[in-house]
Motif scaffolding. Structure first.
Motif, PDB file in Angstrom:
ATOM      1  N   ALA A 292     -10.492  79.841 101.281  1.00 52.12           N
ATOM      2  CA  ALA A 292      -9.391  78.961 101.654  1.00 52.12           C
ATOM      3  C   ALA A 292      -8.111  79.404 100.985  1.00 52.12           C
ATOM      4  CB  ALA A 292      -9.714  77.523 101.245  1.00 52.12           C
ATOM      5  N   LEU A 293      -6.994  79.029 101.588  1.00 51.58           N
ATOM      6  CA  LEU A 293      -5.699  79.335 101.005  1.00 51.58           C
ATOM      7  C   LEU A 293      -5.649  78.804  99.586  1.00 51.58           C
ATOM      8  CD1 LEU A 293      -3.547  78.336 104.051  1.00 51.58           C
ATOM      9  CD2 LEU A 293      -3.508  80.589 103.016  1.00 51.58           C
ATOM     10  N   GLY A 294      -5.283  79.680  98.659  1.00 53.49           N
ATOM     11  CA  GLY A 294      -5.122  79.254  97.281  1.00 53.49           C
ATOM     12  C   GLY A 294      -6.374  79.330  96.450  1.00 53.49           C
ATOM     13  N   THR A 295      -7.484  79.909  96.980  1.00 53.42           N
ATOM     14  CA  THR A 295      -8.690  79.984  96.175  1.00 53.42           C
ATOM     15  C   THR A 295      -8.880  81.394  95.645  1.00 53.42           C
ATOM     16  OG1 THR A 295     -10.035  80.369  98.136  1.00 53.42           O
ATOM     17  CG2 THR A 295      -9.764  78.102  97.425  1.00 53.42           C
ATOM     18  N   ALA A 296     -10.091  81.699  95.171  1.00 48.65           N
ATOM     19  CA  ALA A 296     -10.364  82.912  94.418  1.00 48.65           C
ATOM     20  C   ALA A 296      -9.804  84.162  95.096  1.00 48.65           C
ATOM     21  CB  ALA A 296     -11.871  83.062  94.240  1.00 48.65           C
ATOM     22  N   PRO A 297      -9.322  85.194  94.361  1.00 49.45           N
ATOM     23  CA  PRO A 297      -9.387  85.199  92.907  1.00 49.45           C
ATOM     24  C   PRO A 297      -8.348  84.271  92.311  1.00 49.45           C
ATOM     25  CG  PRO A 297      -8.266  87.152  93.678  1.00 49.45           C
ATOM     26  CD  PRO A 297      -8.750  86.430  94.907  1.00 49.45           C
ATOM     27  N   ALA A 298      -8.803  83.278  91.551  1.00 46.00           N
ATOM     28  CA  ALA A 298      -7.898  82.222  91.125  1.00 46.00           C
ATOM     29  C   ALA A 298      -7.940  82.043  89.628  1.00 46.00           C
ATOM     30  CB  ALA A 298      -8.282  80.906  91.802  1.00 46.00           C
ATOM     31  N   GLN A 299      -6.878  81.454  89.132  1.00 47.42           N
ATOM     32  CA  GLN A 299      -6.806  81.087  87.730  1.00 47.42           C
ATOM     33  C   GLN A 299      -6.241  79.694  87.662  1.00 47.42           C
ATOM     34  OE1 GLN A 299      -5.037  83.926  85.174  1.00 47.42           O
ATOM     35  NE2 GLN A 299      -4.445  82.440  83.661  1.00 47.42           N
ATOM     36  N   ARG A 300      -6.977  78.777  87.082  1.00 47.46           N
ATOM     37  CA  ARG A 300      -6.540  77.392  87.034  1.00 47.46           C
ATOM     38  C   ARG A 300      -5.275  77.272  86.208  1.00 47.46           C
ATOM     39  NH1 ARG A 300     -10.842  72.928  85.399  1.00 47.46           N
ATOM     40  NH2 ARG A 300     -11.613  73.625  87.410  1.00 47.46           N
ATOM     41  N   VAL A 301      -4.391  76.412  86.668  1.00 50.41           N
ATOM     42  CA  VAL A 301      -3.145  76.204  85.940  1.00 50.41           C
ATOM     43  C   VAL A 301      -3.455  75.722  84.539  1.00 50.41           C
ATOM     44  CG1 VAL A 301      -1.015  74.897  85.877  1.00 50.41           C
ATOM     45  CG2 VAL A 301      -1.951  75.629  88.053  1.00 50.41           C
ATOM     46  N   GLY A 302      -2.918  76.433  83.547  1.00 47.34           N
ATOM     47  CA  GLY A 302      -3.059  76.010  82.168  1.00 47.34           C
ATOM     48  C   GLY A 302      -4.367  76.405  81.527  1.00 47.34           C
TER      49      GLY A 302
ATOM     50  N   LEU B 220      -6.362  73.559  94.655  1.00 48.28           N
ATOM     51  CA  LEU B 220      -5.234  73.379  93.750  1.00 48.28           C
ATOM     52  C   LEU B 220      -5.187  74.459  92.678  1.00 48.28           C
ATOM     53  CD1 LEU B 220      -5.033  69.515  93.266  1.00 48.28           C
ATOM     54  CD2 LEU B 220      -3.493  71.015  94.512  1.00 48.28           C
ATOM     55  N   ASP B 221      -5.768  75.616  92.952  1.00 43.77           N
ATOM     56  CA  ASP B 221      -5.714  76.721  92.005  1.00 43.77           C
ATOM     57  C   ASP B 221      -4.509  77.600  92.297  1.00 43.77           C
ATOM     58  OD1 ASP B 221      -8.048  76.209  90.484  1.00 43.77           O
ATOM     59  OD2 ASP B 221      -9.268  76.943  92.143  1.00 43.77           O
ATOM     60  N   LEU B 222      -3.775  77.947  91.254  1.00 46.50           N
ATOM     61  CA  LEU B 222      -2.749  78.964  91.392  1.00 46.50           C
ATOM     62  C   LEU B 222      -3.412  80.336  91.418  1.00 46.50           C
ATOM     63  CD1 LEU B 222       0.047  77.741  88.943  1.00 46.50           C
ATOM     64  CD2 LEU B 222       0.152  77.799  91.433  1.00 46.50           C
ATOM     65  N   ILE B 223      -2.801  81.263  92.149  1.00 51.09           N
ATOM     66  CA  ILE B 223      -3.342  82.611  92.270  1.00 51.09           C
ATOM     67  C   ILE B 223      -2.663  83.513  91.250  1.00 51.09           C
ATOM     68  CG2 ILE B 223      -3.660  84.577  93.813  1.00 51.09           C
ATOM     69  CD1 ILE B 223      -5.236  82.106  94.589  1.00 51.09           C
ATOM     70  N   GLY B 224      -3.453  84.194  90.430  1.00 51.01           N
ATOM     71  CA  GLY B 224      -2.899  85.180  89.524  1.00 51.01           C
ATOM     72  C   GLY B 224      -2.101  84.578  88.385  1.00 51.01           C
ATOM     73  N   PRO B 225      -1.484  85.448  87.566  1.00 56.13           N
ATOM     74  CA  PRO B 225      -0.753  84.964  86.392  1.00 56.13           C
ATOM     75  C   PRO B 225       0.557  84.289  86.765  1.00 56.13           C
ATOM     76  CG  PRO B 225      -0.484  87.334  86.622  1.00 56.13           C
ATOM     77  CD  PRO B 225      -1.489  86.924  87.660  1.00 56.13           C
ATOM     78  N   HIS B 226       0.908  83.280  85.991  1.00 57.33           N
ATOM     79  CA  HIS B 226       2.182  82.588  86.120  1.00 57.33           C
ATOM     80  C   HIS B 226       2.753  82.361  84.728  1.00 57.33           C
ATOM     81  CE1 HIS B 226       0.541  81.790  90.108  1.00 57.33           C
ATOM     82  NE2 HIS B 226       1.765  81.481  90.500  1.00 57.33           N
ATOM     83  N   THR B 227       4.051  82.250  84.656  1.00 52.20           N
ATOM     84  CA  THR B 227       4.685  82.023  83.370  1.00 52.20           C
ATOM     85  C   THR B 227       4.406  80.601  82.899  1.00 52.20           C
ATOM     86  OG1 THR B 227       6.760  81.192  84.296  1.00 52.20           O
ATOM     87  CG2 THR B 227       6.544  83.588  84.057  1.00 52.20           C
ATOM     88  N   PRO B 228       4.493  80.354  81.590  1.00 59.61           N
ATOM     89  CA  PRO B 228       4.346  78.978  81.105  1.00 59.61           C
ATOM     90  C   PRO B 228       5.331  78.017  81.759  1.00 59.61           C
ATOM     91  CG  PRO B 228       4.201  80.515  79.274  1.00 59.61           C
ATOM     92  CD  PRO B 228       4.601  81.327  80.473  1.00 59.61           C
ATOM     93  N   ALA B 229       6.547  78.479  82.041  1.00 54.88           N
ATOM     94  CA  ALA B 229       7.530  77.601  82.685  1.00 54.88           C
ATOM     95  C   ALA B 229       7.079  77.218  84.089  1.00 54.88           C
ATOM     96  CB  ALA B 229       8.894  78.289  82.735  1.00 54.88           C
ATOM     97  N   GLU B 230       6.502  78.173  84.835  1.00 54.28           N
ATOM     98  CA  GLU B 230       6.008  77.858  86.176  1.00 54.28           C
ATOM     99  C   GLU B 230       4.858  76.865  86.108  1.00 54.28           C
ATOM    100  OE1 GLU B 230       7.061  82.034  88.523  1.00 54.28           O
ATOM    101  OE2 GLU B 230       5.191  81.858  87.396  1.00 54.28           O
ATOM    102  N   GLU B 231       3.956  77.062  85.164  1.00 51.34           N
ATOM    103  CA  GLU B 231       2.843  76.133  85.014  1.00 51.34           C
ATOM    104  C   GLU B 231       3.343  74.737  84.632  1.00 51.34           C
ATOM    105  OE1 GLU B 231       0.132  77.831  82.255  1.00 51.34           O
ATOM    106  OE2 GLU B 231      -0.560  79.384  83.642  1.00 51.34           O
ATOM    107  N   ALA B 232       4.351  74.694  83.766  1.00 49.01           N
ATOM    108  CA  ALA B 232       4.917  73.395  83.389  1.00 49.01           C
ATOM    109  C   ALA B 232       5.537  72.703  84.598  1.00 49.01           C
ATOM    110  CB  ALA B 232       5.959  73.582  82.288  1.00 49.01           C
TER     111      ALA B 232
END
Length: 368
Positions: A50-60, A218-230
């Protein structure tokens, strides 16, 4: 002195909001997932992820707090580092723009297999099992169809675009359709596609939804900055606390006092957090059980994009309208721009046919 003290007080308040948002985005995600359990249908046999799933990294997940030391540690380990090309138009976004130009505007249906190869997953409510058949019917109805790309947000292999579709049918009736399209791009082609489509507008031309299987993750894909996660934490907290728990006082925490609201489907949408609270106060009176479940989330820079599903029952009396007892089911797509831990700007595409089904008259709006 008073001005400096007030400035320090506001700075401390902003810092508290940032710390609160950064420290618990994964908790907000888990709460949203728990509310959504049982709402999403099972995947079809052979359906790709599904859109937004693996390979995924949960926010935070596994992330330290967003302080300077944590950011330095992130960069030392290679986490939180942005792709150098993400400040430019990404190959995925470029592909989507080419797709819109060749298929939507030049009407080159021979190019469909190049963009939508065999085995791609389709969740667009307009499209059944025959993509080419849909386009043939659509272009027969609107022979002069032109589509503009109004907004885009690219997050790794996913591209969200707000589109405006314009044309005329054989009777001269003009189409002005607003959609939000979500593409997942793999190996230079679309691997998956979903959309929020305003059937309040499209239904006037005899088109009806062909499917309702929008994927949810509700998983973000790949790395995100701390500001994006916030920022994601702020937006999902607003959905939870304000729209679902109906805590209108929390709007002052998550929204800037002078935040700006954009909706091209309505003639005028009031700006500012006070107008926002008044609008939802009426909605909560009409739908006492109103709730919203975020389905997909993307983040890039200072922007967050969410596809969401709204549910409720029209059992309350509000604004001179008697309750109908009908169930509300409505999909929306929202893009938020954040600054200092608050939403300062908001764009949306809404499928207003959900409101029509519960008896609220909606008149398609035309820009002149």
């Amino acid at each position: 002195m008073r001005l400096r003290a007030e400035g320090r007080r506001r700075a401390r308040a902003r810092a508290r909001r940032r710390r609160a948002a950064t420290g618990r985005p994964h908790q907000v995600l888990d709460a949203a997932r728990a509310r959504r359990q049982g709402d999403v249908g099972a995947a079809r046999p052979g359906q790709v992820r599904a859109l937004g799933t693996a390979p995924a990294q949960r926010v935070g997940q596994g992330r330290p707090a967003a302080g300077p030391a944590a950011r330095r540690a992130d960069h030392a380990r290679g986490r939180g580092r942005r792709d150098p090309g993400r400040c430019r138009v990404s190959p995925s976004e470029d592909l989507v723009r080419q797709l819109v130009e060749e298929i939507h505007n030049e009407h080159r249906l021979d190019r469909l297999p190049a963009y939508f190869p065999a085995g791609y997953a389709e969740h667009d409510p307009r499209v059944g099992d025959d993509l080419e058949g849909f386009w043939q019917e659509f272009l027969q109805t609107f022979g002069d169809l032109k589509v503009s790309v109004d907004l885009t947000l690219t997050d790794h292999d996913q591209v969200m675009s707000f589109l405006t579709w314009r044309g005329h049918d054989a009777d001269g009736r003009d189409l002005e359709l607003h959609t939000s399209e979500l593409f997942r791009v793999t190996d230079g082609a679309v691997a998956e596609h979903g959309a929020v489509v305003d059937y309040c507008e499209l239904g006037t031309f005899g088109f009806t939804p062909q499917r309702d299987d929008f994927p949810s993750s509700l998983d973000l894909i790949g790395p995100h900055t701390p500001a994006e996660e916030a920022n994601v934490g702020v937006v999902l907290s607003a959905y939870d606390e304000v729209m679902t728990q109906h805590q209108l006082d929390r709007a002052d925490v998550h929204y800037s006092r002078d935040y700006v609201h954009h909706n091209d489907q309505m003639p005028a949408v009031p700006n500012g957090v006070e107008a926002f609270k008044e609008f939802f106060r009426g909605n909560f009176a009409r739908y006492p059980d109103l709730s919203v479940a975020p389905d997909n989330v993307l983040a890039h820079g200072d922007k967050v994009m969410v596809f969401a599903t709204w549910r409720g029952t029209n059992t309350g009396f509000a604004r001179g309208r008697m309750p109908t007892g009908k169930k509300l089911f409505m999909r929306t797509s929202d893009m938020f721009r954040l600054s200092s831990g608050q939403v300062v700007e908001h764009w949306e595409v809404v499928d207003y046919s959900g409101l029509q089904r519960v008896g609220i008259p909606i008149r398609p709006y035309r820009h002149t």
